[in-house]
Scaffold this active site. Structure first.
Site, PDB file in Angstrom:
ATOM      1  CE  LYS A 118      -4.000  -0.222   0.892  1.00  0.00           C
ATOM      2  NZ  LYS A 118      -5.293  -0.766   0.132  1.00  0.00           N
TER       3      LYS A 118
HETATM    4  N1  GLU Z   1      -7.151  -0.551  -2.966  1.00  0.00           N
HETATM    5  C1  GLU Z   1      -7.947  -1.714  -3.134  1.00  0.00           C
HETATM    6  C2  GLU Z   1      -7.995  -2.548  -1.914  1.00  0.00           C
HETATM    7  O1  GLU Z   1      -7.701  -2.021  -0.710  1.00  0.00           O
HETATM    8  C3  GLU Z   1      -7.633  -2.518  -4.292  1.00  0.00           C
HETATM    9  C4  GLU Z   1      -6.146  -2.849  -4.175  1.00  0.00           C
HETATM   10  C5  GLU Z   1      -5.996  -3.849  -5.538  1.00  0.00           C
HETATM   11  O2  GLU Z   1      -6.743  -3.677  -6.588  1.00  0.00           O
HETATM   12  O3  GLU Z   1      -4.756  -3.788  -6.009  1.00  0.00           O
HETATM   13  O4  GLU Z   1      -8.043  -3.818  -1.704  1.00  0.00           O
END
Ligand code: GLU
Length: 428
Positions: A118
């Site tokens: 993240k």
């Molecule tokens: N931000 C989204 C999550 O927290 C999607 C992450 C992604 O698709 O890689 O799951």
């Protein structure tokens, strides 16, 4: 013989923010039920790698402002890392570390060949113009060019980022490589290799698991009274899917506050209003309530699709929902989890409930790598199969061990990563 008893975890001050401690507490609650070796516990307790960058932005008025940016990669055991990029005033190393850790569990639970990551920029995106957000995104991508890659770490949208942000990231990365690299990000526009149904996937997945949870409790989703906190990409889509499946949406909210109507809100009307006015501010098709009041409305299903830290030790005793479904990451604190469990209110945890987004991200990446494209029905069907499979495994562990759905989801996820880590071993 490897020991099943974990040694005391090393304290590392860098990570010890409230959200990371919450992610770690969830891990520690699940570990005794997972039956995995101590070395697995030790290795997975902290992210593998983190990058902090300072991102300079030339503002529209000619001045320069510098913003802190982060990318945390939690685990590369199962494959490249995967996870969103968020633009928010709360972004920090510890927040990204917690969210990256949850991405590892989410990907493992869904049996996707990824570890978690993240990242994001600490900023108030509302104070920036579109051109400024573009320049900030392009410079941030350049700063991360050695960290990300289609085989190493694949970003996606998260809070306050969207298809356009991903298009700028893909273009910046491609310009630096000298050729188009669509597989560097997911959640991009369809015109540059994005997948149909990616935008709707998280919200649709939330409703798929809510439907499964209703079936387990022997009732139909149709007719259930639902409250949805958050009306963005997750909550807005979840509200529409609930409405389309015959559930009654009696409350929704966004940053401007909530709207409530016991007889049911006009969900298409709410979307039309937000499209015209930018938010729910001023909407008069229901009684206005505060965010706090919205969470405490009596209902069958409460969907938490706003952000972390919403149901806490102070309001969990007043939640009047029969079922809580986490569309956001980390919306229920450890204290709240204990109170809700004590009160017999099941919580379908984030790593299961909101996994539809990253699952269709995986489909997007596979389509890009194979230069082939599936249609909407096929993607929706594949998503439903994958979500249902994970849901069944979580319920089976919860039943077998008599633990909460969050602990069961964590146990199932930890075992997936542990199996791979044991097979690979610690290098050298
Ligand atoms: N931000 C989204 C999550 O927290 C999607 C992450 C992604 O698709 O890689 O799951």
């Amino acid at each position: 013989m490897t020991s099943l008893h974990a040694p005391p975890l090393v304290q590392t001050l860098e990570w010890d923010t409230p959200l990371f401690l919450m992610a770690r507490a969830q891990f520690e609650q699940a570990v005794p039920h997972a039956g995995v070796p101590a070395m697995v516990v030790e290795r997975l307790s902290f992210p593998e790698r983190a990058v902090i960058v300072s991102v300079p932005l030339r503002r529209d008025d000619g001045s320069v402002a510098v913003f802190p940016g982060y990318r945390v990669q939690h685990s590369t055991v199962l494959g490249p890392t995967k996870g969103g990029i968020r633009y928010d005033a709360e972004v920090s190393l510890g927040e990204c570390a917690a969210l990256a850790t949850w991405m590892t569990w989410k990907c493992a639970l869904l049996r996707l060949p990824y570890g978690g990551a993240k990242g994001g920029i600490r900023c108030d995106v509302k104070t920036l113009s579109t051109r400024e957000v573009e320049r900030l995104t392009r410079r941030f991508t350049s700063e991360l060019v050695r960290e990300i890659g289609p085989q190493t770490d694949i970003p996606a949208p998260d809070m306050a980022t969207n298809e356009q942000t991903m298009a700028w990231m893909m273009d910046t990365y491609s310009m630096q490589k000298g050729h188009a690299v669509p597989e560097i990000v997911t959640g991009k526009p369809i015109s540059i290799g994005g997948s149909v149904f990616r935008r709707e996937a998280t919200g649709a997945g939330v409703v798929m698991v809510a439907e499964q949870a209703c079936m387990r409790a022997d009732h139909d989703l149709a007719g259930q009274r639902c409250v949805v906190q958050g009306f963005g990409n997750v909550g807005g889509v979840a509200a529409s899917e609930l409405h389309d499946k015959g559930a009654t949406v009696i409350g929704v909210s966004d940053v401007s506050g909530g709207v409530h109507d016991r007889a049911g809100l006009d969900v298409p009307g709410l979307h039309a209003y937000v499209a015209a006015h930018g938010s729910l501010e001023g909407y008069d098709g229901g009684e206005r309530v505060t965010n706090e009041e919205l969470l405490e409305l009596e209902c069958d299903i409460l969907v938490l699709a706003a952000r972390e830290d919403q149901v806490t030790g102070s309001n969990a005793g007043r939640i009047r929902a029969a079922l809580v479904v986490e569309g956001a990451n980390g919306p229920t604190t450890i204290e709240a989890d204990a109170i809700l469990a004590e009160r017999g209110i099941p919580v379908v945890p984030d790593i299961l409930a909101n996994a539809g987004g990253v699952t269709v991200s995986y489909f997007e990446w596979v389509q890009d790598l194979g230069r082939l494209f599936w249609d909407r029905d096929e993607i929706r069907r594949k998503l439903a199969d994958q979500m249902t499979d994970a849901f069944d495994r979580v319920y089976a562990v919860a039943d077998e061990k008599g633990i909460t759905l969050r602990q069961a989801a964590m146990v199932a996820a930890i075992r997936e990563v542990a199996g791979a880590l044991e097979a690979r071993g610690i290098y050298p």
